[in-house]
Write a protein that holds these residues in place. Structure first.
Motif, PDB file in Angstrom:
ATOM      1  N   UNK A 264       0.850  -1.185   0.000  1.00  0.00           N
ATOM      2  CA  UNK A 264       0.000   0.000   0.000  1.00  0.00           C
ATOM      3  C   UNK A 264       0.889   1.239   0.000  1.00  0.00           C
ATOM      4  N   UNK A 265       0.444   2.255  -0.688  1.00  0.00           N
ATOM      5  CA  UNK A 265       1.201   3.501  -0.754  1.00  0.00           C
ATOM      6  C   UNK A 265       1.173   4.204   0.594  1.00  0.00           C
ATOM      7  N   UNK A 266       2.343   4.523   1.124  1.00  0.00           N
ATOM      8  CA  UNK A 266       2.404   5.262   2.387  1.00  0.00           C
ATOM      9  C   UNK A 266       2.301   6.757   2.107  1.00  0.00           C
ATOM     10  N   UNK A 267       2.239   7.543   3.187  1.00  0.00           N
ATOM     11  CA  UNK A 267       2.220   9.001   3.025  1.00  0.00           C
ATOM     12  C   UNK A 267       3.562   9.516   2.524  1.00  0.00           C
ATOM     13  N   UNK A 268       4.600   8.668   2.584  1.00  0.00           N
ATOM     14  CA  UNK A 268       5.920   9.029   2.045  1.00  0.00           C
ATOM     15  C   UNK A 268       6.043   8.460   0.641  1.00  0.00           C
TER      16      UNK A 268
END
Length: 691
Positions: A264-268
């Motif tokens: 999943x795409x993180x906030x970074x």
């Protein structure tokens, strides 16, 4: 969502309403009290599933009673088995929402009827199972009806008791439904199994990232516990980007509903720094989370960081929190430290308590049981890659018989060590045009990597000592290299010669030829010892250039007799196997070696020869083996591939000559054609006799 009127519904008002309607009987409450009708109208097992304890909780709660009597509602009712497993306090109002939702109508969040109306999160997995927080809704056991007030009510049976955020009894503040930042700030007043979050909270404040944890919506927050910052310099590495890497925005992931290894795409995740986060579960039930820095920068190195989830599924107003045993993204330990501290010695408190479940505990134990010299060797390497078998990999019975043989175990352990930084990208580069070959730490044994598929669907296998293992967790990054977790122990064969042929991508052509000619039928015989010189696929491809007509016929079923005869030449059958060292020694003593084959014998000479036998672009040389047969030199590509009933030597070219498949006048007769001709001749002969 709960209306403002419902939020203000007091216990006193509930009691009044309950008294006013005492003569009335709510149908859903009747179902909870007596499930005989449900038993008749739904599955026979429903009576067993209906929990009497939940109804007793409803009876004791005036608000819950009034809701059932007067309102539309949805109940999430745990099974009896779920109640038996659960040891904490039951919060019945956390299982009720004052709106009726069938499974198909459930939104992503619903407000519970508990104080503060903390949300319940609705998610689905790939199989279509629906979850409420960490509890699965059991299909086919949902019930929908209308109470006597004409209000629609729905009951869903779930497999776990729903657990709200737990507050300590002596908490000074009135805590209900906090967001993730309030959770961090009030952590000392919450029931968190004695874990503390002061260090990470300080770094969030220092980096001015409070807004990330206050953000409305539904997110997943991964928070490292204080124990993970015992390394003095580690807290200073938690900067704003690392904090972003601990948040999965706009996605709520509870462990039971999580998809295994689904990044999943993180906030970074931006142009110059890209970090994904995924969950995975060990067979022993332990849950882990990993960050993968796909694109790094000067402060954030590329690679995977693993962290065990030590307390999972803590619901907050804007998502879910998981406490983890170390920070993600930060690569600040050596390979030795990773093996020793995280999964071996288990210096952290929670790992001491659960040390038997360390992901690589058995690998570390085997190293130490064999004197620990292998760990010293790893420590002394400036660049190193470890192929670390999982705990389950060590359970094979054949391995247990070898554990006391220190010399053999040392060879096996060395087979798992590469004197180089070898991540998946580098394996892909080596695998671009051929199967990647890599020498192990002692330079006398090679590992063979193969990549199937692309992107996240790619499967990477490694072969060593006759064993094909799959990398189940790649690129666990350390300061001096990488750790790849594999599902088998290399060097301990577990399959027959036939099983090896069938599973190894380098030998598929030989396997196919042996199948249609029925040559393979004998190769599962464990009473024999086979020495099989197997041409790799590229070897057969070379014969297409040298003998195009013969090559074509070898892979045609009509020429199975020829194919079988040629394969028989490659297979020695005796009461013992012949390793390459054996064959070199015999050659030095007698000049040629005569090996017994199925029909006749095979006469060869084997020599050692230095050169780039495994990789034409290699930067250094090593000694390989060459077979001399009929005045031809044939390189041994992979020597001594061990099997349970023999040994395979993968060679660069088959023991083949053009005359092995006779072609006359550019045409040939197939077996079927021969059969037709013979049948016609017989018919003609019979006709002449009758005449």
């Amino acid at each position: 969502m709960t209306s403002p009127g419902c939020r203000g519904f007091s216990a006193a008002a509930a009691l009044l309403l309950l008294c006013a309607t005492s003569a009335a009987s709510a149908e859903l409450s009747d179902k909870l009290r007596d499930d005989s009708e449900l038993s008749q109208s739904t599955a026979k097992s429903f009576r067993r599933l209906m929990p009497v304890r939940f109804y007793s909780q409803v009876e004791q709660n005036p608000i819950a009673n009034a809701t059932l009597t007067l309102r539309s509602c949805t109940l999430f009712v745990p099974t009896n088995e779920a109640f038996q497993r659960y040891k904490g306090n039951i919060h019945v109002l956390y299982h009720i929402t004052t709106a009726a939702f069938s499974k198909e109508q459930l939104p992503k969040t619903v407000s519970s009827d508990m104080d503060g109306n903390p949300p319940l999160y609705i998610t689905k997995n790939r199989n279509g199972d629906i979850y409420v927080n960490n509890a699965r809704i059991i299909p086919s056991l949902s019930v929908e009806m209308t109470n006597r007030e004409g209000k629609r009510q729905v009951m869903h049976i779930i497999d776990e008791v729903l657990q709200p955020l737990a507050v300590q009894k002596n908490a000074q503040d009135n805590i209900n439904n906090p967001d993730a930042m309030q959770f961090l700030q009030m952590a000392e007043q919450l029931e968190l199994n004695d874990f503390h979050l002061r260090t990470y909270r300080s770094q969030v404040t220092l980096a001015k990232k409070e807004s990330v944890y206050q953000s409305p919506g539904a997110h997943t927050f991964l928070i490292p516990i204080d124990e993970s910052f015992k390394l003095s310099a580690r807290s200073g590495l938690v900067d704003a980007k690392v904090i972003d890497g601990h948040v999965i925005p706009n996605t709520v992931i509870f462990t039971a509903a999580s998809q295994h290894d689904d990044p999943k795409t993180s906030a970074a995740f931006e142009d110059l720094l890209k970090v994904t986060v995924s969950f995975f579960k060990q067979k022993d039930g332990k849950m882990y989370v990993k960050s993968n820095t796909i694109v790094g920068d000067a402060k954030h190195r590329e690679g995977v960081v693993l962290a065990e989830i030590v307390k999972a599924n803590i619901p907050v107003q804007n998502g879910v929190v998981h406490l983890i045993h170390r920070p993600l993204m930060i690569i600040d330990t050596t390979v030795t430290d990773f093996l020793k501290n995280n999964f071996g010695c288990n210096s952290f408190k929670f790992l001491n308590e659960n040390g038997e479940n360390g992901a690589l505990r058995k690998f570390y134990e085997v190293i130490m049981d064999n004197g620990g010299e292998v760990l010293d060797d790893i420590t002394n390497l400036s660049e190193v890659t470890i192929l670390a078998p999982s705990n389950d990999a060590w359970n094979a019975s054949l391995i247990e018989n070898l554990l006391r043989n220190r010399k053999k175990m040392r060879e096996i352990l060395n087979m798992h060590i590469i004197r180089d930084r070898l991540n998946v990208d580098k394996i892909r580069q080596k695998n671009a045009n051929m199967i990647a070959q890599v020498p192990t730490v002692n330079n006398s044994t090679f590992l063979y990597f193969n990549v199937k598929g692309e992107g996240t669907d790619a499967v990477i296998t490694v072969e060593g000592g006759g064993v094909n293992a799959t990398i189940i967790q790649a690129d666990v990054a350390q300061t001096n290299g990488y750790v790849h977790i594999i599902d088998r122990v290399l060097g301990v064969p577990h399959t027959t010669v036939l099983g090896k042929l069938e599973s190894d991508p380098m030998m598929s052509d030989t396997y196919k030829m042996g199948q249609f000619s029925h040559f393979n039928d004998q190769l599962n015989n464990t009473q024999r010892r086979f020495t099989y010189f197997v041409p790799r696929d590229k070897g057969w491809q070379k014969t297409e250039l040298d003998y195009p007509s013969a090559h074509k016929k070898l892979f045609m079923p009509d020429f199975s007799y020829h194919s079988k005869s040629i394969l028989e030449r490659h297979l020695a059958i005796a009461d013992h196997v012949f390793t390459m060292k054996d064959l070199v020694q015999y050659s030095q003593q007698a000049g040629n070696v005569v090996l017994p084959t199925f029909r006749d014998s095979l006469q060869i000479r084997v020599e050692e020869e230095a050169g780039h036998l495994h990789d034409e672009n290699a930067s250094h040389e090593w000694t390989g083996y060459v077979i001399i047969w009929n005045y031809k030199k044939i390189n041994v590509y992979r020597p001594d591939v061990e099997c349970t009933n023999g040994i395979i030597h993968v060679i660069d070219y088959p023991l083949l000559e053009e005359k092995d498949v006779v072609v006359s006048g550019g045409s040939y007769l197939t077996e079927s054609s021969i059969c037709i001709i013979l049948a016609n001749l017989i018919m003609i002969t019979v006709a002449k006799i009758l005449n």
